[in-house]
Design an enzyme around this catalytic site. Structure first.
Site, PDB file in Angstrom:
ATOM      1  N   ARG A 242     -16.727  -8.272   6.944  1.00 41.71           N
ATOM      2  CA  ARG A 242     -17.566  -8.596   5.799  1.00 41.71           C
ATOM      3  C   ARG A 242     -16.685  -8.710   4.553  1.00 41.71           C
ATOM      4  O   ARG A 242     -15.605  -8.133   4.479  1.00 41.71           O
ATOM      5  CB  ARG A 242     -18.636  -7.523   5.589  1.00 41.71           C
ATOM      6  CG  ARG A 242     -19.614  -7.398   6.759  1.00 41.71           C
ATOM      7  CD  ARG A 242     -20.626  -6.293   6.508  1.00 41.71           C
ATOM      8  NE  ARG A 242     -21.569  -6.178   7.610  1.00 41.71           N
ATOM      9  CZ  ARG A 242     -21.388  -5.367   8.666  1.00 41.71           C
ATOM     10  NH1 ARG A 242     -20.300  -4.611   8.736  1.00 41.71           N
ATOM     11  NH2 ARG A 242     -22.284  -5.324   9.627  1.00 41.71           N
ATOM     12  N   LYS A 272     -20.853  -1.054   6.222  1.00 47.29           N
ATOM     13  CA  LYS A 272     -22.295  -1.151   6.022  1.00 47.29           C
ATOM     14  C   LYS A 272     -23.040  -0.109   6.851  1.00 47.29           C
ATOM     15  O   LYS A 272     -24.013   0.483   6.387  1.00 47.29           O
ATOM     16  CB  LYS A 272     -22.779  -2.555   6.395  1.00 47.29           C
ATOM     17  CG  LYS A 272     -24.260  -2.781   6.152  1.00 47.29           C
ATOM     18  CD  LYS A 272     -24.643  -4.206   6.467  1.00 47.29           C
ATOM     19  CE  LYS A 272     -26.137  -4.432   6.219  1.00 47.29           C
ATOM     20  NZ  LYS A 272     -26.536  -5.823   6.525  1.00 47.29           N
ATOM     21  N   HIS A 333     -19.447 -15.019   4.562  1.00 48.23           N
ATOM     22  CA  HIS A 333     -20.109 -14.209   5.590  1.00 48.23           C
ATOM     23  C   HIS A 333     -20.342 -15.011   6.873  1.00 48.23           C
ATOM     24  O   HIS A 333     -20.406 -14.449   7.966  1.00 48.23           O
ATOM     25  CB  HIS A 333     -21.441 -13.687   5.055  1.00 48.23           C
ATOM     26  CG  HIS A 333     -22.046 -12.607   5.895  1.00 48.23           C
ATOM     27  ND1 HIS A 333     -21.804 -11.269   5.666  1.00 48.23           N
ATOM     28  CD2 HIS A 333     -22.873 -12.667   6.971  1.00 48.23           C
ATOM     29  CE1 HIS A 333     -22.466 -10.566   6.562  1.00 48.23           C
ATOM     30  NE2 HIS A 333     -23.127 -11.379   7.361  1.00 48.23           N
ATOM     31  N   ARG A 336     -18.521 -14.692  10.416  1.00 50.80           N
ATOM     32  CA  ARG A 336     -18.922 -13.693  11.415  1.00 50.80           C
ATOM     33  C   ARG A 336     -19.782 -14.363  12.490  1.00 50.80           C
ATOM     34  O   ARG A 336     -19.629 -14.119  13.679  1.00 50.80           O
ATOM     35  CB  ARG A 336     -19.692 -12.547  10.740  1.00 50.80           C
ATOM     36  CG  ARG A 336     -18.811 -11.702   9.838  1.00 50.80           C
ATOM     37  CD  ARG A 336     -19.611 -10.772   8.948  1.00 50.80           C
ATOM     38  NE  ARG A 336     -20.473  -9.866   9.680  1.00 50.80           N
ATOM     39  CZ  ARG A 336     -20.060  -8.762  10.284  1.00 50.80           C
ATOM     40  NH1 ARG A 336     -18.772  -8.422  10.262  1.00 50.80           N
ATOM     41  NH2 ARG A 336     -20.914  -7.976  10.910  1.00 50.80           N
ATOM     42  N   HIS A 359     -21.607  -3.902  14.397  1.00 51.99           N
ATOM     43  CA  HIS A 359     -23.057  -3.803  14.493  1.00 51.99           C
ATOM     44  C   HIS A 359     -23.385  -2.543  15.275  1.00 51.99           C
ATOM     45  O   HIS A 359     -23.138  -2.459  16.468  1.00 51.99           O
ATOM     46  CB  HIS A 359     -23.638  -5.017  15.230  1.00 51.99           C
ATOM     47  CG  HIS A 359     -23.630  -6.259  14.413  1.00 51.99           C
ATOM     48  ND1 HIS A 359     -23.842  -7.513  14.952  1.00 51.99           N
ATOM     49  CD2 HIS A 359     -23.423  -6.459  13.080  1.00 51.99           C
ATOM     50  CE1 HIS A 359     -23.764  -8.418  13.998  1.00 51.99           C
ATOM     51  NE2 HIS A 359     -23.517  -7.799  12.860  1.00 51.99           N
ATOM     52  N   TYR A 369     -20.864   7.351  16.853  1.00 50.62           N
ATOM     53  CA  TYR A 369     -20.191   6.064  17.032  1.00 50.62           C
ATOM     54  C   TYR A 369     -18.709   6.297  17.302  1.00 50.62           C
ATOM     55  O   TYR A 369     -17.999   6.845  16.468  1.00 50.62           O
ATOM     56  CB  TYR A 369     -20.400   5.226  15.772  1.00 50.62           C
ATOM     57  CG  TYR A 369     -19.575   3.965  15.686  1.00 50.62           C
ATOM     58  CD1 TYR A 369     -19.275   3.214  16.822  1.00 50.62           C
ATOM     59  CD2 TYR A 369     -19.108   3.528  14.462  1.00 50.62           C
ATOM     60  CE1 TYR A 369     -18.534   2.057  16.726  1.00 50.62           C
ATOM     61  CE2 TYR A 369     -18.368   2.367  14.355  1.00 50.62           C
ATOM     62  CZ  TYR A 369     -18.082   1.641  15.498  1.00 50.62           C
ATOM     63  OH  TYR A 369     -17.344   0.495  15.399  1.00 50.62           O
TER      64      TYR A 369
END
Length: 402
Positions: A242, A272, A333, A336, A359, A369
């Site tokens: 990003r 994000k 963007h 992506r 994501h 994660y």
């Protein structure tokens, strides 16, 4: 004898408090400090009590007498005016915390830790600019659908159709938070479904197609502007990060893995999804970084610039695309989407692609994660991607040469 305005005006302070009586229990209390306070003496449940009616001259003799009559009316109806005053203050305090603005602030602070700083700033600034002036001071449980629609329509009339829809969604989240916390009974945004204009075909995330990559990369190689802008765009294309993840990159984030391979470890605060992210550094990306380091000098930042943020601006990258002739044809963007489409079409594991795009599915049972998940596979995929870009550019150059 009842007081006159002149009596009140000429009341002098003494060493001890002085009471100047009017009638019906109303009196002016003159303090040694010189302040003059209206008080009403009354009895409730056999006890002598006093009710404050304000400060003279801000509250005139006429106003004080009106206050006395209201209190007398409450007494005749079996209401203690002092206790009623306390109840009114409590309700006013509750109402102040139940305005749309107050509930929105509470919702925002509960959610913002899960967002990037840039995203949270944009959300709150749009609410402050476009929603708060219209309904911010209103009790949230009393806001009706037409009031919310009027606020959103103001945004829509500026031509910001996508923003209007986004603000409606955010407002709905705030109303649902109010319902969950007992401050409202319903969400008026639900009644506005279909009330806004359709944004039409979205082009704010326009992306380059596979067959257009060669042309784009050749044009990027010939970019006539700042070298830093050109290299920043190349970095975006090769990493499909990003914009802000690239713009605010630091040299300290570029590291050697245990196997000696270069990688870019981006901290959770800049992502994000608020999860640390590892980007394998291909040989092509390493070359870009080497040149950026020579341009950055002693700066800790990959892309330092004399801006308020200290880094190259988002608009610089956007205008760079415009200068190349890609206005409405590509966005920063959008690369992506380009990378995701091409990698999926070439058979790469969807999980690798999604992890490389950072994501993170919030409902994933793997709540923790793992930043290094499928890292070896993702490294091979990123090397393929950088080589694919080189091949697309070379193929176009060969075609032009012939």
């Amino acid at each position: 004898m009842p007081l006159t305005d002149l009596d009140c005006k000429n009341a002098k302070a003494r060493k001890s408090p002085v009471k100047l009586s009017d009638s019906g229990g109303l009196f002016l209390l003159v303090q040694p400090s010189g302040s003059r306070l209206w008080r009403l003496a009354y009895r409730w449940a056999g006890k002598q009590k006093s009710l404050a009616l304000g400060v003279y001259p801000a509250v005139s003799l006429k106003d004080a007498r009106a206050g006395r009559e209201r209190a007398k009316g409450q007494l005749s109806n079996g209401i203690d005016p002092g206790e009623q005053r306390k109840r009114d203050k409590r309700q006013a305090a509750i109402a102040a915390t139940n305005t749309f603005a107050a509930v929105a602030a509470e919702w925002f602070h509960a959610r913002k830790d899960g967002w990037t700083d840039g995203y949270s700033t944009r959300i709150w600034s749009r609410l402050e600019a476009d929603i708060m002036p219209a309904i911010g001071s209103k009790p949230i449980e009393k806001i009706e659908p037409p009031e919310l629609l009027d606020a959103i329509r103001t945004v829509e009339k500026r031509g910001a159709v996508v923003l209007a829809k986004r603000l409606l969604q955010v407002s709905g989240q705030i109303f649902r938070y109010a319902i969950a916390s007992g401050r409202a009974q319903r969400d008026p945004s639900q009644d506005l479904r279909g009330a806004l204009k359709s944004p039409g075909a979205a082009n704010h995330r326009s992306s380059i197609k596979a067959g257009e990559l060669g042309d784009f990369l050749r044009t990027l190689d010939a970019y006539p502007g700042q070298r830093t802008t050109q290299l920043a765009l190349k970095l975006v294309v090769h990493t499909f990060l990003r914009t802000n993840e690239v713009r605010f990159g630091r040299w300290a984030e570029i590291e050697r893995a245990s196997d000696g391979q270069l990688q870019w470890r981006i901290p959770a605060a800049r992502m994000k999804a608020r999860a640390e992210h590892i980007v394998p550094v291909t040989s092509q990306v390493a070359d870009i970084l080497d040149e950026l380091r020579s341009l950055a000098g002693k700066s800790e930042l990959l892309l330092p610039a004399p801006t308020n943020e200290g880094v190259i601006s988002q608009n610089t990258l956007i205008y760079g695309l415009y200068r190349m002739g890609y206005h409405s044809r590509a966005t920063v963007h959008g690369f992506r989407s380009t990378a995701s489409t091409i990698l999926n079409e070439n058979g790469f594991n969807r999980d690798w692609i999604e992890r490389q795009l950072a994501h993170v599915e919030r409902n994933d049972v793997r709540a923790a994660y793992n930043t290094a998940e499928w890292l070896a596979d993702r490294r091979k995929m990123m090397e393929w991607w950088s080589n694919y870009l080189d091949a697309a550019r070379a193929e176009k150059e060969a075609a032009v040469a012939t």
